[in-house]
Design a protein around this motif. Structure first.
Motif, PDB file in Angstrom:
ATOM      1  N   SER A 119       0.840  -1.194   0.000  1.00  0.00           N
ATOM      2  CA  SER A 119       0.000   0.000   0.000  1.00  0.00           C
ATOM      3  C   SER A 119       0.876   1.245   0.000  1.00  0.00           C
ATOM      4  CB  SER A 119      -0.910   0.012   1.228  1.00  0.00           C
ATOM      5  OG  SER A 119      -1.650   1.205   1.268  1.00  0.00           O
ATOM      6  N   ASN A 120       0.295   2.350  -0.424  1.00  0.00           N
ATOM      7  CA  ASN A 120       1.006   3.626  -0.399  1.00  0.00           C
ATOM      8  C   ASN A 120       0.553   4.512   0.752  1.00  0.00           C
ATOM      9  OD1 ASN A 120       2.445   3.049  -2.744  1.00  0.00           O
ATOM     10  ND2 ASN A 120       0.765   3.759  -4.025  1.00  0.00           N
ATOM     11  N   TYR A 121      -0.285   3.976   1.637  1.00  0.00           N
ATOM     12  CA  TYR A 121      -0.857   4.793   2.705  1.00  0.00           C
ATOM     13  C   TYR A 121      -0.718   4.116   4.055  1.00  0.00           C
ATOM     14  CZ  TYR A 121      -2.874   7.350  -1.147  1.00  0.00           C
ATOM     15  OH  TYR A 121      -3.026   8.080  -2.293  1.00  0.00           O
ATOM     16  N   LEU A 122      -0.634   4.957   5.083  1.00  0.00           N
ATOM     17  CA  LEU A 122      -0.559   4.502   6.464  1.00  0.00           C
ATOM     18  C   LEU A 122      -1.609   5.270   7.258  1.00  0.00           C
ATOM     19  CD1 LEU A 122       0.797   3.113   8.935  1.00  0.00           C
ATOM     20  CD2 LEU A 122       2.414   5.013   8.956  1.00  0.00           C
ATOM     21  N   LEU A 123      -2.440   4.550   7.988  1.00  0.00           N
ATOM     22  CA  LEU A 123      -3.492   5.146   8.793  1.00  0.00           C
ATOM     23  C   LEU A 123      -3.139   4.966  10.268  1.00  0.00           C
ATOM     24  CD1 LEU A 123      -6.392   6.371   8.922  1.00  0.00           C
ATOM     25  CD2 LEU A 123      -7.220   4.017   8.981  1.00  0.00           C
ATOM     26  N   THR A 124      -3.088   6.068  10.995  1.00  0.00           N
ATOM     27  CA  THR A 124      -2.769   5.992  12.424  1.00  0.00           C
ATOM     28  C   THR A 124      -3.904   6.580  13.236  1.00  0.00           C
ATOM     29  OG1 THR A 124      -1.669   8.147  12.510  1.00  0.00           O
ATOM     30  CG2 THR A 124      -0.307   6.245  11.954  1.00  0.00           C
ATOM     31  N   ARG A 125      -3.919   6.223  14.485  1.00  0.00           N
ATOM     32  CA  ARG A 125      -4.933   6.702  15.430  1.00  0.00           C
ATOM     33  C   ARG A 125      -4.309   7.788  16.287  1.00  0.00           C
ATOM     34  NH1 ARG A 125      -9.181   7.974  17.520  1.00  0.00           N
ATOM     35  NH2 ARG A 125     -10.372   6.738  18.977  1.00  0.00           N
ATOM     36  N   VAL A 126      -4.905   8.957  16.261  1.00  0.00           N
ATOM     37  CA  VAL A 126      -4.484  10.014  17.177  1.00  0.00           C
ATOM     38  C   VAL A 126      -5.518  10.073  18.281  1.00  0.00           C
ATOM     39  CG1 VAL A 126      -3.139  11.361  15.551  1.00  0.00           C
ATOM     40  CG2 VAL A 126      -5.559  11.765  15.718  1.00  0.00           C
ATOM     41  N   HIS A 127      -5.098  10.481  19.430  1.00  0.00           N
ATOM     42  CA  HIS A 127      -5.990  10.394  20.574  1.00  0.00           C
ATOM     43  C   HIS A 127      -5.675  11.483  21.566  1.00  0.00           C
ATOM     44  CE1 HIS A 127      -3.267   9.075  23.783  1.00  0.00           C
ATOM     45  NE2 HIS A 127      -2.531   8.720  22.772  1.00  0.00           N
ATOM     46  N   ASN A 128      -6.257  11.348  22.699  1.00  0.00           N
ATOM     47  CA  ASN A 128      -5.978  12.134  23.879  1.00  0.00           C
ATOM     48  C   ASN A 128      -6.793  13.417  23.908  1.00  0.00           C
ATOM     49  OD1 ASN A 128      -4.954  13.078  26.223  1.00  0.00           O
ATOM     50  ND2 ASN A 128      -2.858  12.488  25.749  1.00  0.00           N
ATOM     51  N   LYS A 129      -7.828  13.401  24.701  1.00  0.00           N
ATOM     52  CA  LYS A 129      -8.695  14.559  24.813  1.00  0.00           C
ATOM     53  C   LYS A 129      -7.996  15.720  25.507  1.00  0.00           C
ATOM     54  CE  LYS A 129     -12.794  11.771  24.784  1.00  0.00           C
ATOM     55  NZ  LYS A 129     -13.951  11.279  25.439  1.00  0.00           N
ATOM     56  N   ILE A 130      -6.980  15.420  26.299  1.00  0.00           N
ATOM     57  CA  ILE A 130      -6.260  16.483  26.997  1.00  0.00           C
ATOM     58  C   ILE A 130      -5.297  17.182  26.041  1.00  0.00           C
ATOM     59  CG2 ILE A 130      -4.638  16.965  28.870  1.00  0.00           C
ATOM     60  CD1 ILE A 130      -5.941  14.545  30.315  1.00  0.00           C
ATOM     61  N   LYS A 131      -4.620  16.410  25.192  1.00  0.00           N
ATOM     62  CA  LYS A 131      -3.701  16.956  24.195  1.00  0.00           C
ATOM     63  C   LYS A 131      -4.168  16.490  22.817  1.00  0.00           C
ATOM     64  CE  LYS A 131       0.267  16.660  27.250  1.00  0.00           C
ATOM     65  NZ  LYS A 131       1.534  15.972  27.479  1.00  0.00           N
ATOM     66  N   PRO A 132      -5.110  17.202  22.209  1.00  0.00           N
ATOM     67  CA  PRO A 132      -5.645  16.730  20.921  1.00  0.00           C
ATOM     68  C   PRO A 132      -4.584  16.699  19.833  1.00  0.00           C
ATOM     69  CG  PRO A 132      -6.590  18.855  21.557  1.00  0.00           C
ATOM     70  CD  PRO A 132      -5.693  18.437  22.652  1.00  0.00           C
ATOM     71  N   ASN A 133      -4.785  15.782  18.891  1.00  0.00           N
ATOM     72  CA  ASN A 133      -3.923  15.620  17.720  1.00  0.00           C
ATOM     73  C   ASN A 133      -2.488  15.232  18.076  1.00  0.00           C
ATOM     74  OD1 ASN A 133      -6.034  16.208  15.958  1.00  0.00           O
ATOM     75  ND2 ASN A 133      -5.672  18.388  16.215  1.00  0.00           N
ATOM     76  N   THR A 134      -2.307  14.481  19.144  1.00  0.00           N
ATOM     77  CA  THR A 134      -0.994  13.945  19.455  1.00  0.00           C
ATOM     78  C   THR A 134      -0.995  12.459  19.114  1.00  0.00           C
ATOM     79  OG1 THR A 134      -1.640  13.474  21.735  1.00  0.00           O
ATOM     80  CG2 THR A 134      -0.540  15.577  21.320  1.00  0.00           C
ATOM     81  N   GLU A 135       0.161  11.942  18.757  1.00  0.00           N
ATOM     82  CA  GLU A 135       0.257  10.527  18.410  1.00  0.00           C
ATOM     83  C   GLU A 135       0.150   9.657  19.660  1.00  0.00           C
ATOM     84  OE1 GLU A 135       0.568   8.695  15.602  1.00  0.00           O
ATOM     85  OE2 GLU A 135       0.109  10.536  14.549  1.00  0.00           O
ATOM     86  N   ALA A 136      -0.468   8.518  19.517  1.00  0.00           N
ATOM     87  CA  ALA A 136      -0.568   7.577  20.617  1.00  0.00           C
ATOM     88  C   ALA A 136       0.821   7.053  20.965  1.00  0.00           C
ATOM     89  CB  ALA A 136      -1.491   6.426  20.221  1.00  0.00           C
ATOM     90  N   LYS A 137       1.021   6.721  22.219  1.00  0.00           N
ATOM     91  CA  LYS A 137       2.341   6.268  22.663  1.00  0.00           C
ATOM     92  C   LYS A 137       2.814   5.019  21.933  1.00  0.00           C
ATOM     93  CE  LYS A 137       1.894   8.315  27.183  1.00  0.00           C
ATOM     94  NZ  LYS A 137       1.613   8.094  28.579  1.00  0.00           N
ATOM     95  N   GLU A 138       1.888   4.145  21.585  1.00  0.00           N
ATOM     96  CA  GLU A 138       2.292   2.914  20.906  1.00  0.00           C
ATOM     97  C   GLU A 138       2.669   3.137  19.445  1.00  0.00           C
ATOM     98  OE1 GLU A 138      -0.532   3.334  22.508  1.00  0.00           O
ATOM     99  OE2 GLU A 138      -2.230   2.848  21.241  1.00  0.00           O
ATOM    100  N   ASN A 139       2.552   4.366  18.971  1.00  0.00           N
ATOM    101  CA  ASN A 139       2.908   4.666  17.588  1.00  0.00           C
ATOM    102  C   ASN A 139       4.338   5.195  17.464  1.00  0.00           C
ATOM    103  OD1 ASN A 139       0.440   3.862  16.706  1.00  0.00           O
ATOM    104  ND2 ASN A 139      -0.435   5.895  16.679  1.00  0.00           N
TER     105      ASN A 139
END
Length: 167
Positions: A119-139
């Protein structure tokens, strides 16, 4: 497959009834002659907490799977690399909606040995209501790929980022 009236979605509708009954009971108690001052303030406190809770959630909606699916459909993306958290969220959303929004999108879970040839694309989950648009720690792998300039942000949704894999 779950039967709709007996599935966990039933709680979505019951919670509103519960909140209405609780508010009504608090209002009734506050109108009694011998009620304590605290009981007169309880409906105001209760409603304030509800508004605060909804406002915190509303500002940072986190699970816009429908927009991700629509983006993939419009851009003719048939398979995409995903982090485990993104894959779990998409699969949970599909189970919750009885696969109503499910497309033929193949989710390929990323790991440190991925060679990015499917594939040419990567989909990640961003989270954290306290710090929006931050990458999850497991990423951490995603952050590593960003630092090495192997991926570039393509689009952002509420709760997800789509990256273009640079060859």
């Amino acid at each position: 497959m779950k039967l709709y009236p007996l599935s966990d979605r039933l709680f979505l509708y019951l919670i509103l009834l519960f909140l209405l009954l609780t508010s009504s009971a608090l209002h009734f108690v506050s109108t009694l002659k011998n009620s304590h001052v605290l009981f007169k303030l309880l409906p105001i406190i209760f409603v304030s907490l509800l508004i605060f809770g909804y406002s915190r959630y509303y500002n940072f909606k986190e699970n816009d799977v429908n927009s991700v699916m629509k983006y993939c459909r419009i851009n003719n993306i048939k398979n995409v690399y995903v982090t485990s958290k993104a894959k779990n969220n998409i699969l949970d959303f599909n189970a919750f909606t009885d696969d109503y929004f499910c497309d033929d999108l193949e989710l390929i879970e990323i790991n440190s040995n991925s060679n990015f040839n499917r594939s040419n694309y990567l989909l990640t989950r961003v989270h954290n209501k306290i710090k929006p648009n931050t990458e999850a720690k497991e990423n951490q792998l995603v952050l590593s790929l960003l630092n090495k300039n192997k991926i570039k942000i393509q689009n952002q949704f509420n709760g997800f980022n789509i990256y273009k894999i640079l060859k």
